[in-house]
Design a protein around this motif. Sequence first.
Motif, PDB file in Angstrom:
ATOM      1  N   TYR A  30       0.821  -1.208   0.000  1.00 28.44           N
ATOM      2  CA  TYR A  30       0.000   0.000   0.000  1.00 28.44           C
ATOM      3  C   TYR A  30       0.861   1.267   0.000  1.00 28.44           C
ATOM      4  N   ASN A  31       2.082   1.177   0.577  1.00 27.02           N
ATOM      5  CA  ASN A  31       2.937   2.351   0.701  1.00 27.02           C
ATOM      6  C   ASN A  31       4.174   2.299  -0.204  1.00 27.02           C
ATOM      7  N   ASP A  32       4.177   1.363  -1.168  1.00 23.53           N
ATOM      8  CA  ASP A  32       5.281   1.252  -2.131  1.00 23.53           C
ATOM      9  C   ASP A  32       6.636   1.170  -1.433  1.00 23.53           C
ATOM     10  N   MET A  33       6.712   0.334  -0.405  1.00 20.59           N
ATOM     11  CA  MET A  33       7.935   0.203   0.379  1.00 20.59           C
ATOM     12  C   MET A  33       8.598  -1.143   0.129  1.00 20.59           C
ATOM     13  N   SER A  34       9.920  -1.146   0.027  1.00 25.20           N
ATOM     14  CA  SER A  34      10.663  -2.397  -0.050  1.00 25.20           C
ATOM     15  C   SER A  34      10.956  -2.876   1.364  1.00 25.20           C
ATOM     16  N   GLU A  35      11.504  -4.069   1.488  1.00 25.47           N
ATOM     17  CA  GLU A  35      11.788  -4.613   2.811  1.00 25.47           C
ATOM     18  C   GLU A  35      12.874  -3.835   3.540  1.00 25.47           C
ATOM     19  N   SER A  36      13.689  -3.100   2.832  1.00 29.29           N
ATOM     20  CA  SER A  36      14.767  -2.341   3.473  1.00 29.29           C
ATOM     21  C   SER A  36      14.339  -0.929   3.883  1.00 29.29           C
ATOM     22  N   LYS A  71      -4.861   1.260   3.096  1.00 28.16           N
ATOM     23  CA  LYS A  71      -5.646   0.767   1.961  1.00 28.16           C
ATOM     24  C   LYS A  71      -4.893   1.157   0.687  1.00 28.16           C
ATOM     25  N   LYS A  72      -5.251   0.535  -0.394  1.00 22.08           N
ATOM     26  CA  LYS A  72      -4.553   0.763  -1.653  1.00 22.08           C
ATOM     27  C   LYS A  72      -4.676   2.208  -2.117  1.00 22.08           C
ATOM     28  N   LYS A  73      -3.548   2.794  -2.556  1.00 21.39           N
ATOM     29  CA  LYS A  73      -3.568   4.152  -3.092  1.00 21.39           C
ATOM     30  C   LYS A  73      -4.236   4.161  -4.470  1.00 21.39           C
ATOM     31  N   LYS A  74      -4.476   5.348  -4.989  1.00 20.94           N
ATOM     32  CA  LYS A  74      -5.232   5.494  -6.227  1.00 20.94           C
ATOM     33  C   LYS A  74      -4.317   5.531  -7.449  1.00 20.94           C
ATOM     34  N   GLN A  97       3.172   9.615  -1.934  1.00 24.55           N
ATOM     35  CA  GLN A  97       2.539   9.559  -0.615  1.00 24.55           C
ATOM     36  C   GLN A  97       1.727  10.821  -0.338  1.00 24.55           C
ATOM     37  N   GLN A  98       2.260  11.956  -0.766  1.00 27.07           N
ATOM     38  CA  GLN A  98       1.589  13.231  -0.526  1.00 27.07           C
ATOM     39  C   GLN A  98       0.202  13.276  -1.167  1.00 27.07           C
ATOM     40  N   TYR A  99       0.080  12.706  -2.380  1.00 26.37           N
ATOM     41  CA  TYR A  99      -1.184  12.796  -3.107  1.00 26.37           C
ATOM     42  C   TYR A  99      -1.964  11.487  -3.131  1.00 26.37           C
ATOM     43  N   GLY A 100      -1.440  10.447  -2.491  1.00 25.34           N
ATOM     44  CA  GLY A 100      -2.169   9.181  -2.448  1.00 25.34           C
ATOM     45  C   GLY A 100      -2.271   8.498  -3.795  1.00 25.34           C
ATOM     46  N   ILE A 101      -1.203   8.603  -4.616  1.00 22.07           N
ATOM     47  CA  ILE A 101      -1.188   7.952  -5.923  1.00 22.07           C
ATOM     48  C   ILE A 101      -0.112   6.866  -5.894  1.00 22.07           C
ATOM     49  N   ARG A 102      -0.415   5.721  -6.466  1.00 22.31           N
ATOM     50  CA  ARG A 102       0.549   4.621  -6.458  1.00 22.31           C
ATOM     51  C   ARG A 102       1.829   5.027  -7.188  1.00 22.31           C
ATOM     52  N   LEU A 103       2.963   4.644  -6.631  1.00 18.78           N
ATOM     53  CA  LEU A 103       4.254   5.052  -7.172  1.00 18.78           C
ATOM     54  C   LEU A 103       4.418   4.608  -8.626  1.00 18.78           C
TER      55      LEU A 103
END
Length: 589
Positions: free
Chosen positions: A337-343, A355-358, A379-385
């Motif tokens: 949901y936050n486009d984050m890698s494990e690192s 929840k899933k971004k737009k 993250q600022q606008y809630g759009i998927r990376l």
Amino acid sequence: MNWLIYLAISFGGFAQTVPSEMMLGDLRLTINESTRRQIQKDVDRLTQSQTYYNILIDRMNLYFPIIEREHREAGIPDEIKFLAIQESALISDAVSSANAVGFWQFKDFTAREVGLRVDRNVDERLNIVSASRGSAKYLNSHNYFLKNWVYSVMAYNTGRGGAQKYVDNSNLGARRMTINSKTHWYVKKFIAHIVAFTPAVGRPHSEGIWLDEITNAGGKSLSQIAKEEKVDLEELEKYNKWLKRGDVPKDKTYSVLIPRQGTPPKRAIAQNTNKRNKISEPEKKIYPTELKPGITEANKSTIIPLNGIPSILAREHDDVHSLSARAGISEKRFRQYNDMSESDKIIPNEFYYIKKKKGKAKIGFHVAKRDESLWEISQQYGIRLSKLAKRNRMSIIDELRPGRVLWMDKTRPSSEPIAYHELNKPNITKPAARPTASTEDVDDEIITKESVEEPVSEEIIEEEVPDIIVPVVDTKEERLKKVKIHTIAAGETLWSISQLYEVEMEDLLRWNHLPDPNSISIGQNIQVKAPIEEASAGKKIISHTVAPGETVYAISRKYGMTVDEVVDLNNLNGFALDVGQELKVYDEE
């Protein structure tokens, strides 16, 4: 005597030191001193990042029991299991630049040759049991002809035909062999992996996970299996990516891996019967709130809507585990949901989506600020990376230059050049009553207030986008073509550089006249783009006469070339052109 006696125990545990002798199956290897020092450099590179090393150890100790079993049954030396780390870092769906896939990096035709199913429903290259069985067949086929496990390992990379020029016939069927400067680089790297990871074999998984196995799941979906085995579906899918769609087929026996928590039963994997290995007492399912002390219903954060999407505020000392637990979702979902890698680490006082971004933002455009990343904007606008990058015809790893105008709710047309505008320094208005305040120019958009008596009033004049738009070629494809020289940084290997620029490692060796991948050093400049003689081979070259007002950029676009290709092909010292000048260009036809 086992070669591990050469690994000295130091204060922190095992010192991963390359021995002068070691065994590969029944073949005794003697490593000369200069080659030993060379291999030691690879060992040091493999172990220098403790975080990455521990990640590999976790994967290794999950999958090695299966690899050991399959290789033991096929008569493959135990040490060859480390080759899987070298090939794929034990990432099930790893894909190389040459389109080799899976744990053991098979191309599709090779996979089928060793009996693996590869189609739109099933890809057994991603199944550790099937792939390890296939790797055993492939290695045994090499060893049948080469009669030497070192040469068989080399042939895994070069093919049997490619291995022939490195083969010394006196070593065929030998019981002893010397590893020296003439030994193929791939073998030296393999030895480095053995040395680096052997001390950690058998270490418990950091999260207490082990892999159970069932082989009687034909006709069942992963969803059904998850319910029957009382495991999380997402976790089940994570370890069974080989099943791409539909139910487990019935055409043959497939192994489905079940992630379990707790202490594994003795030799649970090694038995490999057609029935699932039974556990005397079912494992209790552990929920996220039970895994980390202090996380209870009472202290769950309030869910706050951000850009119309539920989000949660990160507090001091929060991590992905605690935030996902408070939100009641899995860590995998939280990272997705936050486009984050494990690192990636959690930043305190930032909001994270649960929840899933737009797919698009509510605004039309955004101008990138100094030191602002594409992820921060997403993250600022809630759009998927990935969507944000795609709308701007760029890759998520592309550099984001300050001042770039980003399209937020529509995709930038291919005919529309990338727009930039210069970021002005903010104008600061300070009260006349405070003459001692600094009046130096401010380089960043962040103003530090030092007064404790009265806040300094600030007026930041909004920056305007100028009318003039400068065309800049900035797609990932063009970026890869533009970069010619790479300066090697600490921790980089020739393989990692080849992945970064999407070229073959063999090409890097050839372009830079390197004897092997280990002959690089920090600060060294290497060419990462084919020389113009090689890049233009087979292309028809014609002449172009420079017209008034034409630029190198305009000419490159006219003939489907990059600016660098025009410069290189014509040995230009800069971008200045003379009217009537003849330039070599590629014939598009």
